[in-house]
Write a protein that holds these residues in place. Structure first.
Motif, PDB file in Angstrom:
ATOM      1  N   LYS A  13       1.525   2.507  -6.715  1.00 52.06           N
ATOM      2  CA  LYS A  13       2.798   1.809  -6.788  1.00 52.06           C
ATOM      3  C   LYS A  13       2.582   0.315  -6.617  1.00 52.06           C
ATOM      4  O   LYS A  13       1.633  -0.132  -5.966  1.00 52.06           O
ATOM      5  N   TYR A  14       3.493  -0.457  -7.206  1.00 53.30           N
ATOM      6  CA  TYR A  14       3.511  -1.903  -7.047  1.00 53.30           C
ATOM      7  C   TYR A  14       4.802  -2.284  -6.329  1.00 53.30           C
ATOM      8  O   TYR A  14       5.904  -1.972  -6.797  1.00 53.30           O
ATOM      9  N   LEU A  15       4.644  -2.994  -5.219  1.00 56.44           N
ATOM     10  CA  LEU A  15       5.814  -3.480  -4.485  1.00 56.44           C
ATOM     11  C   LEU A  15       5.894  -5.000  -4.568  1.00 56.44           C
ATOM     12  O   LEU A  15       6.949  -5.575  -4.839  1.00 56.44           O
ATOM     13  N   SER A  16       4.787  -5.676  -4.297  1.00 64.41           N
ATOM     14  CA  SER A  16       4.708  -7.131  -4.353  1.00 64.41           C
ATOM     15  C   SER A  16       3.241  -7.512  -4.184  1.00 64.41           C
ATOM     16  O   SER A  16       2.390  -6.645  -3.985  1.00 64.41           O
ATOM     17  N   GLY A  17       2.959  -8.812  -4.259  1.00 60.30           N
ATOM     18  CA  GLY A  17       1.605  -9.267  -3.993  1.00 60.30           C
ATOM     19  C   GLY A  17       0.703  -9.174  -5.207  1.00 60.30           C
ATOM     20  O   GLY A  17       1.116  -9.458  -6.327  1.00 60.30           O
ATOM     21  N   SER A  18      -0.524  -8.759  -5.014  1.00 59.94           N
ATOM     22  CA  SER A  18      -1.509  -8.695  -6.088  1.00 59.94           C
ATOM     23  C   SER A  18      -0.994  -7.865  -7.255  1.00 59.94           C
ATOM     24  O   SER A  18      -0.464  -6.773  -7.072  1.00 59.94           O
ATOM     25  N   THR A  19      -1.191  -8.403  -8.459  1.00 58.91           N
ATOM     26  CA  THR A  19      -0.661  -7.708  -9.631  1.00 58.91           C
ATOM     27  C   THR A  19      -1.528  -6.537 -10.061  1.00 58.91           C
ATOM     28  O   THR A  19      -1.115  -5.727 -10.871  1.00 58.91           O
ATOM     29  N   LEU A  20      -2.733  -6.450  -9.539  1.00 63.16           N
ATOM     30  CA  LEU A  20      -3.605  -5.321  -9.846  1.00 63.16           C
ATOM     31  C   LEU A  20      -3.538  -4.336  -8.693  1.00 63.16           C
ATOM     32  O   LEU A  20      -3.884  -4.660  -7.561  1.00 63.16           O
ATOM     33  N   VAL A  21      -3.110  -3.140  -9.003  1.00 62.35           N
ATOM     34  CA  VAL A  21      -2.907  -2.124  -7.977  1.00 62.35           C
ATOM     35  C   VAL A  21      -3.888  -0.979  -8.212  1.00 62.35           C
ATOM     36  O   VAL A  21      -3.999  -0.471  -9.327  1.00 62.35           O
ATOM     37  N   LYS A  22      -4.551  -0.570  -7.160  1.00 65.57           N
ATOM     38  CA  LYS A  22      -5.484   0.551  -7.272  1.00 65.57           C
ATOM     39  C   LYS A  22      -4.862   1.800  -6.668  1.00 65.57           C
ATOM     40  O   LYS A  22      -4.184   1.737  -5.643  1.00 65.57           O
ATOM     41  N   GLY A  23      -5.087   2.938  -7.332  1.00 66.92           N
ATOM     42  CA  GLY A  23      -4.516   4.180  -6.861  1.00 66.92           C
ATOM     43  C   GLY A  23      -5.583   5.237  -6.621  1.00 66.92           C
ATOM     44  O   GLY A  23      -6.754   4.939  -6.499  1.00 66.92           O
ATOM     45  N   ILE A  24      -5.121   6.478  -6.601  1.00 65.55           N
ATOM     46  CA  ILE A  24      -6.045   7.575  -6.364  1.00 65.55           C
ATOM     47  C   ILE A  24      -6.771   7.970  -7.641  1.00 65.55           C
ATOM     48  O   ILE A  24      -6.346   7.607  -8.742  1.00 65.55           O
TER      49      ILE A  24
END
Lengths: 115, 115
Positions: free
Chosen positions: A49-60
């Motif tokens: 999920k993306y909430l705020s901050g860094s535009t690159l999000v790492k998941g499972i």
């Protein structure tokens, strides 16, 4: 009103190849963006999920997604897929409203990983 | 910790019959929601609730009523069913504090066929 468009209904790919599942959204306010995965005959589970901050999000499971505000996109990527990644993937956008909040899902992208 | 449970898993009805789908969660979540999933359309929000006795409409509320008598349970009532209500129904829950940025946890689904 919020909406989500997943640009590909099906994506076939060979094992160990990279993959990108595309998602565009529209919203009138600050958004929260999600990718969920659904394996056959199961409910959905959160990938990232993306909430705020860094535009690159790492998941499972090695997945990552990049938030692009100017293009209103939130594409999901994986550098090397496995057979076990075969599933349906849903992009979702969530925003607040007077009654609480609402989450709207895209139509889904079915990923087929071939040996 | 069972998470989100739904009953029944499968149901076949004749047009005009009524039924109630049950959902319960043991995670102390305030927010609960019902979705329907149809091929090529993703998940569509039917109704949601932010607490006992507080419910609101989603994208496709017509033909459905909900009841949230306590924090744990959220039921979906279908009165006088129609073939168009043939679908897979998912219940989901999440924390309300923090609102739209929270992950939703999904039940295993109820597959309903209306003949």
């Amino acid at each position: 009103a919020q909406s989500v468009t997943q640009l590909d209904s099906q994506v076939p790919v060979f094992e160990e190849a990279p993959v990108e599942l595309r998602c565009n959204y529209s919203s009138s306010v600050s958004v929260y963006l999600f990718w969920y995965v659904q394996y056959p005959n199961q409910g959905l589970q959160l990938l990232l999920k993306y909430l705020s901050g860094s535009t690159l999000v790492k998941g499972i499971n090695g997945f990552e997604a990049e938030f692009n505000k100017s293009q209103t996109s939130f594409h999901l990527r994986k550098p090397s897929v496995h057979i076990s990644d075969t599933a349906e993937y849903f992009c979702a956008v969530s925003e607040s409203n007077t009654g609480g909040f609402k989450t709207i899902f895209g139509a889904g992208t079915r990923l087929f990983v071939k040996a | 910790n069972a998470g989100v449970t739904q009953t029944p898993k499968f149901q076949v009805l004749k047009t005009g019959q009524s039924m109630t789908l049950q959902c319960a969660q043991d995670m102390n979540h305030e927010y609960m929601s019902w979705y329907r999933q149809d091929p090529g359309m993703g998940l569509r929000l039917i109704h949601y609730s932010v607490g006992a006795g507080i419910t609101d409409q989603g994208e496709v509320p017509n033909g459905y009523n909900v009841s949230r008598l306590n924090k744990r349970e959220f039921s979906l009532r279908l009165e006088s069913t129609a073939p168009s209500q043939t679908s897979v129904y998912f219940c989901a829950s999440s924390y309300h504090a923090g609102g739209p940025g929270n992950e939703q946890f999904f039940g295993p689904g109820t597959r309903l066929t209306v003949l």
